[in-house]
Design an enzyme around this catalytic site. Structure first.
Site, PDB file in Angstrom:
ATOM      1  N   LEU A  16      77.326 -19.698 101.938  1.00  0.00           N
ATOM      2  CA  LEU A  16      77.334 -19.010 100.657  1.00  0.00           C
ATOM      3  C   LEU A  16      78.415 -19.552  99.739  1.00  0.00           C
ATOM      4  O   LEU A  16      78.201 -19.707  98.531  1.00  0.00           O
ATOM      5  CB  LEU A  16      77.547 -17.505 100.883  1.00  0.00           C
ATOM      6  CG  LEU A  16      77.741 -16.650  99.628  1.00  0.00           C
ATOM      7  CD1 LEU A  16      76.554 -16.758  98.682  1.00  0.00           C
ATOM      8  CD2 LEU A  16      77.999 -15.198 100.012  1.00  0.00           C
ATOM      9  N   THR A  34      88.576 -23.456  98.490  1.00  0.00           N
ATOM     10  CA  THR A  34      89.400 -23.702  99.661  1.00  0.00           C
ATOM     11  C   THR A  34      88.562 -23.948 100.905  1.00  0.00           C
ATOM     12  O   THR A  34      87.444 -23.458 101.044  1.00  0.00           O
ATOM     13  CB  THR A  34      90.365 -22.535  99.963  1.00  0.00           C
ATOM     14  OG1 THR A  34      89.686 -21.515 100.713  1.00  0.00           O
ATOM     15  CG2 THR A  34      90.944 -21.943  98.686  1.00  0.00           C
ATOM     16  N   ASN A  85      85.435 -15.380 100.910  1.00  0.00           N
ATOM     17  CA  ASN A  85      84.215 -15.681 101.643  1.00  0.00           C
ATOM     18  C   ASN A  85      84.476 -16.245 103.036  1.00  0.00           C
ATOM     19  O   ASN A  85      83.624 -16.161 103.908  1.00  0.00           O
ATOM     20  CB  ASN A  85      83.377 -16.679 100.832  1.00  0.00           C
ATOM     21  CG  ASN A  85      82.185 -17.201 101.594  1.00  0.00           C
ATOM     22  OD1 ASN A  85      81.241 -16.472 101.873  1.00  0.00           O
ATOM     23  ND2 ASN A  85      82.231 -18.486 101.949  1.00  0.00           N
ATOM     24  N   SER A 136      81.819  -9.113 103.196  1.00  0.00           N
ATOM     25  CA  SER A 136      81.763  -8.468 104.506  1.00  0.00           C
ATOM     26  C   SER A 136      80.478  -8.944 105.186  1.00  0.00           C
ATOM     27  O   SER A 136      80.217 -10.135 105.291  1.00  0.00           O
ATOM     28  CB  SER A 136      81.800  -6.949 104.350  1.00  0.00           C
ATOM     29  OG  SER A 136      81.680  -6.292 105.597  1.00  0.00           O
ATOM     30  N   TYR A 151      83.768  -9.027 115.853  1.00  0.00           N
ATOM     31  CA  TYR A 151      83.378  -9.547 114.540  1.00  0.00           C
ATOM     32  C   TYR A 151      83.002  -8.415 113.593  1.00  0.00           C
ATOM     33  O   TYR A 151      83.458  -8.379 112.437  1.00  0.00           O
ATOM     34  CB  TYR A 151      82.207 -10.522 114.679  1.00  0.00           C
ATOM     35  CG  TYR A 151      81.614 -10.915 113.346  1.00  0.00           C
ATOM     36  CD1 TYR A 151      82.296 -11.765 112.498  1.00  0.00           C
ATOM     37  CD2 TYR A 151      80.375 -10.416 112.938  1.00  0.00           C
ATOM     38  CE1 TYR A 151      81.768 -12.106 111.256  1.00  0.00           C
ATOM     39  CE2 TYR A 151      79.841 -10.756 111.703  1.00  0.00           C
ATOM     40  CZ  TYR A 151      80.536 -11.605 110.868  1.00  0.00           C
ATOM     41  OH  TYR A 151      80.017 -11.930 109.642  1.00  0.00           O
ATOM     42  N   LYS A 155      84.616  -6.911 109.876  1.00  0.00           N
ATOM     43  CA  LYS A 155      83.864  -6.700 108.644  1.00  0.00           C
ATOM     44  C   LYS A 155      83.900  -5.242 108.190  1.00  0.00           C
ATOM     45  O   LYS A 155      83.855  -4.958 106.996  1.00  0.00           O
ATOM     46  CB  LYS A 155      82.424  -7.191 108.829  1.00  0.00           C
ATOM     47  CG  LYS A 155      82.332  -8.709 109.015  1.00  0.00           C
ATOM     48  CD  LYS A 155      83.002  -9.444 107.867  1.00  0.00           C
ATOM     49  CE  LYS A 155      82.857 -10.952 107.958  1.00  0.00           C
ATOM     50  NZ  LYS A 155      83.471 -11.649 106.797  1.00  0.00           N
ATOM     51  N   THR A 186      72.131 -19.922 106.420  1.00  0.00           N
ATOM     52  CA  THR A 186      73.290 -20.811 106.367  1.00  0.00           C
ATOM     53  C   THR A 186      73.566 -21.315 107.779  1.00  0.00           C
ATOM     54  O   THR A 186      72.797 -21.056 108.706  1.00  0.00           O
ATOM     55  CB  THR A 186      74.521 -20.061 105.842  1.00  0.00           C
ATOM     56  OG1 THR A 186      74.922 -19.085 106.823  1.00  0.00           O
ATOM     57  CG2 THR A 186      74.219 -19.359 104.520  1.00  0.00           C
TER      58      THR A 186
END
Length: 279
Positions: A16, A34, A85, A136, A151, A155, A186
């Protein structure tokens, strides 16, 4: 005036983040992007320019983040919209993941976000405008996925801190939005973006099954388009009163309905206990 806004996007070398940076540059925005490896940004997006500033940043190092934000402000003279992100997935049940595995996921997914917020807010607060998007996951709202507890908890943390952040910075004219993407096509489920447990426990059959389904069946078959998600973020950034909570994808919407149904059922079924605590 819209095309002159400056965006800062973390985790921009793929997924994304990459889709968003490409869309932004094509639309005339200026972007600081970045990644852990600056060459990956240059390869994926292009050489540094007046409108594009690739930055190698260790998000878990507050000093490194502070230097990157300062470099962004020096290069562009302003900063308007921030997109947190960057992150990765850590698969594994709570029992089988080590303390190190759990903490490393929190370091990147949560404390990396906090480092960015801590260093951009003095500027946004002073200029009395701006927008922070924290990415998130629908798993930051609905946690019913075995083998993803650490994980998902990172989030959930991102969702909670964003909700509070929105309340904290409202008086300065700065907005905050937590974004809950569903499954997007992705490389998130590829080996470079997801970590399996170092010491799996065979007894957790449901977790192993969920792990294999995600990696073997869902990976690269996700129903949502990251380019369209990027379009939504750009559109939301133009809203005068943007949402604090933004869900992306029909699958995300359906999981919201499922979670709300579960909550409503539990609240009603056990409300006698809920009410029993009053004096």
């Amino acid at each position: 005036m819209e095309t002159k806004k400056v965006w800062l996007v973390t985790g921009a070398s793929k997924g994304l983040g990459l889709s968003l940076v490409k869309k932004l540059l094509a639309a005339g925005y200026s972007v600081a992007a970045t990644s852990r490896n600056v060459q990956s940004l240059i390869t994926a997006i292009g050489e540094p320019s007046a409108t594009f500033l690739p930055l190698a940043v260790n998000l878990t190092d507050n000093n490194d983040v502070q230097s990157a934000v300062a470099e962004c402000l020096t290069h562009f003279g302003q900063l308007d919209i921030v997109v947190n992100n960057a992150g990765y997935g850590q698969i594994g049940t709570l029992e089988e993941l080590s303390d190190t595995e759990a903490r490393e996921n929190f370091d990147v997914n949560v404390f990396g976000v906090l480092n960015i917020i801590r260093n951009v807010m003095p500027h946004l607060r002073q200029q009395k405008k701006g927008h922070i998007f924290n990415i998130s996951s629908i798993g930051g709202y609905h946690g019913g996925f075995p083998g993803w507890a650490i994980y998902l908890s990172t989030k959930f943390a991102v969702a909670g801190l964003t909700e509070s952040l929105a309340a904290e910075i409202k008086e300065f004219g700065v907005h905050a939005t937590v974004v809950y993407p569903g499954y997007f096509r992705t490389d998130f489920l590829s080996k470079d973006s997801v970590c399996r447990p170092e010491h799996p426990i065979d007894a957790y059959t449901a977790a192993r099954k969920a792990e294999q389904v995600h990696i073997d069946d869902i990976n690269h078959q996700q129903p949502n388009d990251p380019d369209k998600a990027a379009d939504v973020l750009i559109a939301i950034s133009k809203e005068a009163n943007p949402p604090v909570h933004l869900f992306l994808g029909k699958d995300a919407y359906e999981l919201v309905q499922d979670k709300q149904s579960i909550l409503n059922k539990d609240v009603e079924q056990w409300k006698n206990y809920t009410f029993s605590t009053a004096y």
